[in-house]
Design an enzyme around this catalytic site. Structure first.
Site, PDB file in Angstrom:
ATOM      1  N   ARG A 132       0.820  -1.053   0.268  1.00  0.00           N
ATOM      2  CA  ARG A 132      -0.030  -0.223   0.141  1.00  0.00           C
ATOM      3  C   ARG A 132       1.009   1.232  -0.240  1.00  0.00           C
ATOM      4  O   ARG A 132       2.063   1.240   0.159  1.00  0.00           O
ATOM      5  CB  ARG A 132      -0.976  -0.033   0.855  1.00  0.00           C
ATOM      6  CG  ARG A 132      -0.498  -0.619   2.292  1.00  0.00           C
ATOM      7  CD  ARG A 132       0.128  -0.084   3.404  1.00  0.00           C
ATOM      8  NE  ARG A 132       0.013   1.623   3.416  1.00  0.00           N
ATOM      9  CZ  ARG A 132       1.099   2.121   3.657  1.00  0.00           C
ATOM     10  NH1 ARG A 132       2.362   1.643   3.766  1.00  0.00           N
ATOM     11  NH2 ARG A 132       1.091   3.536   3.481  1.00  0.00           N
ATOM     12  N   GLY A 133       0.284   2.311   0.032  1.00  0.00           N
ATOM     13  CA  GLY A 133       1.100   3.583  -0.180  1.00  0.00           C
ATOM     14  C   GLY A 133       0.925   3.916  -1.555  1.00  0.00           C
ATOM     15  O   GLY A 133       1.565   3.208  -2.553  1.00  0.00           O
ATOM     16  N   GLN A 290      -1.647   2.524  10.132  1.00  0.00           N
ATOM     17  CA  GLN A 290      -0.244   2.570   9.383  1.00  0.00           C
ATOM     18  C   GLN A 290       0.771   3.244  10.056  1.00  0.00           C
ATOM     19  O   GLN A 290       1.921   2.919   9.931  1.00  0.00           O
ATOM     20  CB  GLN A 290      -0.536   3.372   7.999  1.00  0.00           C
ATOM     21  CG  GLN A 290      -1.289   2.538   6.783  1.00  0.00           C
ATOM     22  CD  GLN A 290      -2.719   2.732   7.036  1.00  0.00           C
ATOM     23  OE1 GLN A 290      -3.411   3.219   8.263  1.00  0.00           O
ATOM     24  NE2 GLN A 290      -3.470   2.754   6.133  1.00  0.00           N
ATOM     25  N   ASP A 331      -2.213  11.167  -1.604  1.00  0.00           N
ATOM     26  CA  ASP A 331      -2.685   9.895  -2.399  1.00  0.00           C
ATOM     27  C   ASP A 331      -2.961  10.778  -3.821  1.00  0.00           C
ATOM     28  O   ASP A 331      -3.153  10.078  -5.064  1.00  0.00           O
ATOM     29  CB  ASP A 331      -3.846   9.264  -1.927  1.00  0.00           C
ATOM     30  CG  ASP A 331      -3.345   8.523  -0.909  1.00  0.00           C
ATOM     31  OD1 ASP A 331      -2.967   8.928   0.077  1.00  0.00           O
ATOM     32  OD2 ASP A 331      -2.938   7.163  -1.070  1.00  0.00           O
ATOM     33  N   ASN A 341      -5.603  12.555   1.222  1.00  0.00           N
ATOM     34  CA  ASN A 341      -4.663  11.719   1.858  1.00  0.00           C
ATOM     35  C   ASN A 341      -5.300  11.004   3.125  1.00  0.00           C
ATOM     36  O   ASN A 341      -6.183  11.008   3.209  1.00  0.00           O
ATOM     37  CB  ASN A 341      -3.365  12.872   2.480  1.00  0.00           C
ATOM     38  CG  ASN A 341      -2.361  11.690   3.079  1.00  0.00           C
ATOM     39  OD1 ASN A 341      -1.886  11.045   2.212  1.00  0.00           O
ATOM     40  ND2 ASN A 341      -1.918  12.052   4.066  1.00  0.00           N
ATOM     41  N   LYS A 342      -4.436  10.255   3.462  1.00  0.00           N
ATOM     42  CA  LYS A 342      -5.189   9.383   4.577  1.00  0.00           C
ATOM     43  C   LYS A 342      -6.036  10.040   5.679  1.00  0.00           C
ATOM     44  O   LYS A 342      -6.060  11.268   5.933  1.00  0.00           O
ATOM     45  CB  LYS A 342      -3.921   8.515   5.263  1.00  0.00           C
ATOM     46  CG  LYS A 342      -4.323   7.434   6.443  1.00  0.00           C
ATOM     47  CD  LYS A 342      -5.380   6.587   5.889  1.00  0.00           C
ATOM     48  CE  LYS A 342      -4.884   5.695   4.698  1.00  0.00           C
ATOM     49  NZ  LYS A 342      -5.787   4.870   4.124  1.00  0.00           N
TER      50      LYS A 342
HETATM   51  O1  MRU Z   1      -4.463   3.011   2.552  1.00  0.00           O
HETATM   52  P1  MRU Z   1      -2.922   3.345   2.262  1.00  0.00           P
HETATM   53  O2  MRU Z   1      -2.258   2.896   3.379  1.00  0.00           O
HETATM   54  O3  MRU Z   1      -2.295   2.929   1.099  1.00  0.00           O
HETATM   55  O4  MRU Z   1      -2.964   4.792   2.212  1.00  0.00           O
HETATM   56  C1  MRU Z   1      -1.967   5.876   1.407  1.00  0.00           C
HETATM   57  C2  MRU Z   1      -0.921   6.229   2.152  1.00  0.00           C
HETATM   58  O5  MRU Z   1       0.217   5.502   2.357  1.00  0.00           O
HETATM   59  C3  MRU Z   1      -1.065   7.356   2.819  1.00  0.00           C
HETATM   60  O6  MRU Z   1      -2.253   8.078   2.537  1.00  0.00           O
HETATM   61  C4  MRU Z   1       0.139   8.463   2.779  1.00  0.00           C
HETATM   62  O7  MRU Z   1       0.120   9.316   3.417  1.00  0.00           O
HETATM   63  C5  MRU Z   1       0.277   8.849   1.280  1.00  0.00           C
HETATM   64  S1  MRU Z   1       1.087   7.768   0.097  1.00  0.00           S
HETATM   65  C6  MRU Z   1       2.814   7.859   0.691  1.00  0.00           C
END
Ligand code: MRU
Length: 465
Positions: A132-133, A290, A331, A341-342
């Site tokens: 993920r990320g 996370q 994201d 973003n998250k």
């Molecule tokens: O749901 P995830 O863990 O894939 O979330 C994405 C992210 O890792 C975050 O939103 C992050 O802050 C941005 S991507 C480095």
């Protein structure tokens, strides 16, 4: 797909670091020095080393001390006992015609690996959050498409191209919010389309070669871009005179999320390797944790001092006046600077504004989606209710509880102090600043990943024949 539960042996006999580990250490420090970020060739070489060598060697590059132990232990199986993982990990590595992913679902307790042989395997892994990320899933998707192209060499041309297109569609839809995924799939599809239809045999091999080269280029460019981003971010951090720099971050933006150095956490690493004293406060990042599971683990392995906080403690922390800056990833950054973003990022930005703490979004240009005009147009992924109903697999809510679980939120551009990219630190008005940065990124010459892995199907055929 084969699931390999490989707990990493790290507690081998205490041995002095081998010479190649010292070399790796020097290379690692160089990477984070300002001048090394400018030298694409050096950085690309490091990326290949990180992504294509064994997990022990990757660990040696990113965490020389733990890496030395790991390599010593691996060399002496009799003394190697499975223990909890140590060492800064990249999200994936290549091994011939296999893409091997660190299974992020089981961290920090166990270091498991998942082996992908096709794009479908990779799509499954992205959907299930094995990887993920935003930047990392884009890179993994690119290799997933290259793997499928390699397996499709012998198919009839129209079937081959339809198979690759379908793989792209399934990868693209695996997670809807992170724009890096669609961006990587588009690049891979363009690489396929650029190969004109030839005779049946040649078409398959040419497409696989082109797609493998494009996946390597995406990865190599990410290394350069994230390195430059870290350098720009480092230059814009506040510099308290008589105490450590105190940062607050959310979710996970290190190598596990980015496939390379990391974005917001890449800046933290750059600061540490520039000799700055840094202390990072880490939001646990409910509901998927996370921050607690991955960011805390990465910082611990890197030896960066940190304090884990409940998300709901962020206001109290900012009110103390001790935080110098908030660093988060992205994201998707819309054309006007609104940023998905998250979930939990938006309240953090509002709190940071209330307490006049700089709020930096740290993201490569391929997280910018100029086709999306503003935050309201960003599709927000909703995830399973169980993430909210349970904590560590234990039900915490009554049986009748209903759940709303958006995985991301949108921070309005006016709450963002700056967007840190490989093209520099952008400030409002973000619309024109992003437009210029995107144009500058497109004008950069492509990286020729000279030492990158060639199409492994081609290599295997050459060895056989
Ligand atoms: O749901 P995830 O863990 O894939 O979330 C994405 C992210 O890792 C975050 O939103 C992050 O802050 C941005 S991507 C480095």
């Amino acid at each position: 797909m084969v699931e390999g539960a490989q707990d990493e042996p790290v507690d081998g006999p205490e041995t002095a670091a081998p010479a190649d580990v010292d070399l790796a250490r020097r290379r690692f420090f160089r990477q984070f020095a300002a001048d090394a970020f400018q030298a694409a060739a050096t950085v690309v070489g490091a990326a290949n080393a990180i992504q294509q060598t064994s997990i022990q060697a990757a660990s040696a590059i990113l965490d020389p001390e733990a890496g030395a132990k790991a390599m010593a232990a691996a060399a002496s199986p009799a003394t190697a006992e499975p223990v909890a993982p140590t060492g800064f990990r990249t999200a994936f590595r290549l091994d011939g015609e296999r893409l091997i992913l660190v299974d992020q679902r089981s961290l920090p307790g166990r270091l498991n690996e998942i082996e992908c042989r096709t794009g479908a395997d990779v799509a499954w892994s992205i959907r299930e959050m094995v990887i993920r990320g935003a930047p990392a899933i884009g890179q993994a998707a690119a290799y997933g498409m290259a793997l499928t192209a390699g397996r499709a060499i012998a198919l009839q041309p129209t079937v081959r191209r339809a198979t690759i297109r379908a793989t792209g569609t399934s990868l693209r839809s695996a997670r809807p919010t992170a724009v890096n995924l669609g961006w990587a799939v588009d690049r891979m599809m363009a690489a396929m389309e650029a190969v004109g239809l030839r005779d049946e045999d040649e078409d398959g091999a040419a497409i696989a070669d082109a797609m493998w080269a494009e996946a390597n280029a995406i990865c190599a460019e990410a290394t350069r871009d994230h390195g430059l981003l870290a350098e720009h971010g480092l230059a814009s951090l506040p510099a308290p005179l008589d105490r450590p720099l105190r940062l607050l971050t959310h979710c996970n933006t290190g190598p596990l999320a980015c496939g390379q150095f990391g974005t917001a956490l890449g800046i933290v690493q750059a600061a540490v390797h520039a000799g700055r004293e840094v202390h990072v406060h880490v939001d646990e990042t409910r509901p998927y944790l996370q921050g607690a599971r991955l960011t805390a683990w990465e910082l611990e392995q890197a030896g960066v001092p940190y304090t884990l906080i409940a998300d709901s403690a962020a206001g109290a922390l900012l009110a103390t006046g001790t935080i110098d800056a908030v660093l988060v990833g992205a994201d998707r950054v819309a054309a006007n600077g609104d940023t998905a973003n998250k979930v939990g990022t938006y309240p953090l930005a509002a709190l940071a504004a209330r307490h006049r703490v700089p709020f930096f979004v740290c993201a490569p240009i391929n997280s910018v989606d100029r086709a999306t005009p503003d935050g309201a147009s960003i599709e927000i992924e909703e995830r399973s209710a169980s993430e909210v109903l349970e904590f560590g697999g234990v039900r915490v809510a009554p049986p009748g509880a209903t759940v709303w679980n958006p995985s991301f939120d949108v921070t309005p551009a006016d709450l963002i102090s700056a967007i840190v990219t490989e093209e520099g630190v952008l400030v409002a008005p973000f619309g024109p600043a992003l437009e210029r940065a995107v144009a500058a990124r497109h004008a950069r010459p492509p990286i020729v990943a000279g030492t990158a892995a060639p199409n492994p199907a081609r290599v295997a055929a050459a060895v056989a024949g």
